[in-house]
Design a protein around this motif. Structure first.
Motif, PDB file in Angstrom:
ATOM      1  N   ASP A   1     -23.533 -37.983 -21.597  1.00  0.00           N
ATOM      2  CA  ASP A   1     -22.186 -38.361 -22.054  1.00  0.00           C
ATOM      3  C   ASP A   1     -21.147 -37.324 -21.636  1.00  0.00           C
ATOM      4  O   ASP A   1     -20.043 -37.679 -21.231  1.00  0.00           O
ATOM      5  CB  ASP A   1     -22.157 -38.539 -23.575  1.00  0.00           C
ATOM      6  N   ALA A   2     -21.507 -36.040 -21.709  1.00  0.00           N
ATOM      7  CA  ALA A   2     -20.577 -34.978 -21.310  1.00  0.00           C
ATOM      8  C   ALA A   2     -20.253 -35.066 -19.820  1.00  0.00           C
ATOM      9  O   ALA A   2     -19.097 -34.921 -19.418  1.00  0.00           O
ATOM     10  CB  ALA A   2     -21.176 -33.615 -21.645  1.00  0.00           C
ATOM     11  N   VAL A   3     -21.267 -35.340 -18.997  1.00  0.00           N
ATOM     12  CA  VAL A   3     -21.042 -35.454 -17.555  1.00  0.00           C
ATOM     13  C   VAL A   3     -20.225 -36.708 -17.247  1.00  0.00           C
ATOM     14  O   VAL A   3     -19.326 -36.675 -16.400  1.00  0.00           O
ATOM     15  CB  VAL A   3     -22.380 -35.462 -16.792  1.00  0.00           C
ATOM     16  N   ARG A   4     -20.502 -37.801 -17.934  1.00  0.00           N
ATOM     17  CA  ARG A   4     -19.711 -39.029 -17.737  1.00  0.00           C
ATOM     18  C   ARG A   4     -18.247 -38.802 -18.085  1.00  0.00           C
ATOM     19  O   ARG A   4     -17.349 -39.227 -17.353  1.00  0.00           O
ATOM     20  CB  ARG A   4     -20.277 -40.164 -18.594  1.00  0.00           C
ATOM     21  N   GLN A   5     -18.005 -38.149 -19.206  1.00  0.00           N
ATOM     22  CA  GLN A   5     -16.620 -37.877 -19.608  1.00  0.00           C
ATOM     23  C   GLN A   5     -15.928 -36.959 -18.613  1.00  0.00           C
ATOM     24  O   GLN A   5     -14.743 -37.148 -18.298  1.00  0.00           O
ATOM     25  CB  GLN A   5     -16.592 -37.259 -21.005  1.00  0.00           C
ATOM     26  N   LEU A   6     -16.662 -35.989 -18.098  1.00  0.00           N
ATOM     27  CA  LEU A   6     -16.106 -35.075 -17.102  1.00  0.00           C
ATOM     28  C   LEU A   6     -15.713 -35.827 -15.837  1.00  0.00           C
ATOM     29  O   LEU A   6     -14.614 -35.657 -15.316  1.00  0.00           O
ATOM     30  CB  LEU A   6     -17.127 -33.986 -16.782  1.00  0.00           C
ATOM     31  N   ALA A   7     -16.597 -36.688 -15.355  1.00  0.00           N
ATOM     32  CA  ALA A   7     -16.318 -37.470 -14.144  1.00  0.00           C
ATOM     33  C   ALA A   7     -15.134 -38.410 -14.350  1.00  0.00           C
ATOM     34  O   ALA A   7     -14.274 -38.540 -13.478  1.00  0.00           O
ATOM     35  CB  ALA A   7     -17.559 -38.251 -13.730  1.00  0.00           C
ATOM     36  N   VAL A   8     -15.066 -39.043 -15.501  1.00  0.00           N
ATOM     37  CA  VAL A   8     -13.966 -39.966 -15.785  1.00  0.00           C
ATOM     38  C   VAL A   8     -12.644 -39.204 -15.895  1.00  0.00           C
ATOM     39  O   VAL A   8     -11.626 -39.626 -15.351  1.00  0.00           O
ATOM     40  CB  VAL A   8     -14.246 -40.775 -17.074  1.00  0.00           C
ATOM     41  N   SER A   9     -12.663 -38.071 -16.574  1.00  0.00           N
ATOM     42  CA  SER A   9     -11.413 -37.317 -16.766  1.00  0.00           C
ATOM     43  C   SER A   9     -10.859 -36.774 -15.453  1.00  0.00           C
ATOM     44  O   SER A   9      -9.654 -36.624 -15.308  1.00  0.00           O
ATOM     45  CB  SER A   9     -11.626 -36.178 -17.759  1.00  0.00           C
ATOM     46  N   LEU A  10     -11.743 -36.513 -14.476  1.00  0.00           N
ATOM     47  CA  LEU A  10     -11.299 -35.991 -13.181  1.00  0.00           C
ATOM     48  C   LEU A  10     -11.200 -37.081 -12.110  1.00  0.00           C
ATOM     49  O   LEU A  10     -10.900 -36.783 -10.959  1.00  0.00           O
ATOM     50  CB  LEU A  10     -12.253 -34.893 -12.713  1.00  0.00           C
ATOM     51  N   HIS A  11     -11.495 -38.321 -12.490  1.00  0.00           N
ATOM     52  CA  HIS A  11     -11.452 -39.460 -11.571  1.00  0.00           C
ATOM     53  C   HIS A  11     -12.380 -39.240 -10.369  1.00  0.00           C
ATOM     54  O   HIS A  11     -12.002 -39.487  -9.223  1.00  0.00           O
ATOM     55  CB  HIS A  11     -10.031 -39.757 -11.091  1.00  0.00           C
ATOM     56  N   CYS A  12     -13.592 -38.753 -10.654  1.00  0.00           N
ATOM     57  CA  CYS A  12     -14.575 -38.453  -9.612  1.00  0.00           C
ATOM     58  C   CYS A  12     -15.783 -39.379  -9.757  1.00  0.00           C
ATOM     59  O   CYS A  12     -16.167 -39.723 -10.866  1.00  0.00           O
ATOM     60  CB  CYS A  12     -15.055 -37.009  -9.728  1.00  0.00           C
TER      61      CYS A  12
END
Length: 135
Positions: free
Chosen positions: A116-127
């Motif tokens: 979940d932390a990695v998913r949120q990171l990817a979504v927040s950076l649009h990556c």
């Protein structure tokens, strides 16, 4: 400590340089070997444990076209290392030049918090977020 800048050097013709960043280096070398086998274009792969990269080779370092953060979900240190390295990237990299690759997702089924932390990171950076297995 300097920021890694995507626009400080000119691109090469039919050439791409990929930077693979992985703290544990378990998956990094095998992925690099597969990427270099591409024959239509020249793919150069650079390996790093973390960012920032050393400044002593700054002049001879090629232009880095893509940064791939490889995150092993079975290790909490891997997620923390990737997050810490992000601050050493120029914001221009987040315009399609960064992606996250998660490994060992099947083995880490009980560690949904890390995923979940990695998913949120990817979504927040649009990556993009990619999933891979070493098998």
């Amino acid at each position: 400590m300097s920021l890694l800048n995507p626009f400080n050097k000119r691109p090469g013709l039919n050439t791409a340089t990929i930077l693979l960043v992985e703290n544990e280096e378990q998956f990094q070398q095998s992925l690099a070997n597969v990427l270099v086998e591409e024959t239509a274009v020249t793919v150069n792969v650079r390996l790093a444990k973390t960012l920032p990269l050393s400044m002593k080779n700054d002049e001879s370092r090629p232009r880095i076209d893509l940064v791939v953060f490889i995150i092993n979900l079975t290790l909490d240190k891997s997620v923390k290392s990737a997050k810490a390295s992000l601050k050493y990237l120029d914001p221009g990299y987040f315009l399609g030049k960064v992606c996250f690759m998660v490994t060992n997702a099947r083995q880490a089924l009980g560690c949904t918090g890390r995923l979940d932390a990695v998913r949120q990171l990817a979504v927040s950076l649009h990556c993009p977020l990619l999933f891979a297995e070493d098998q």
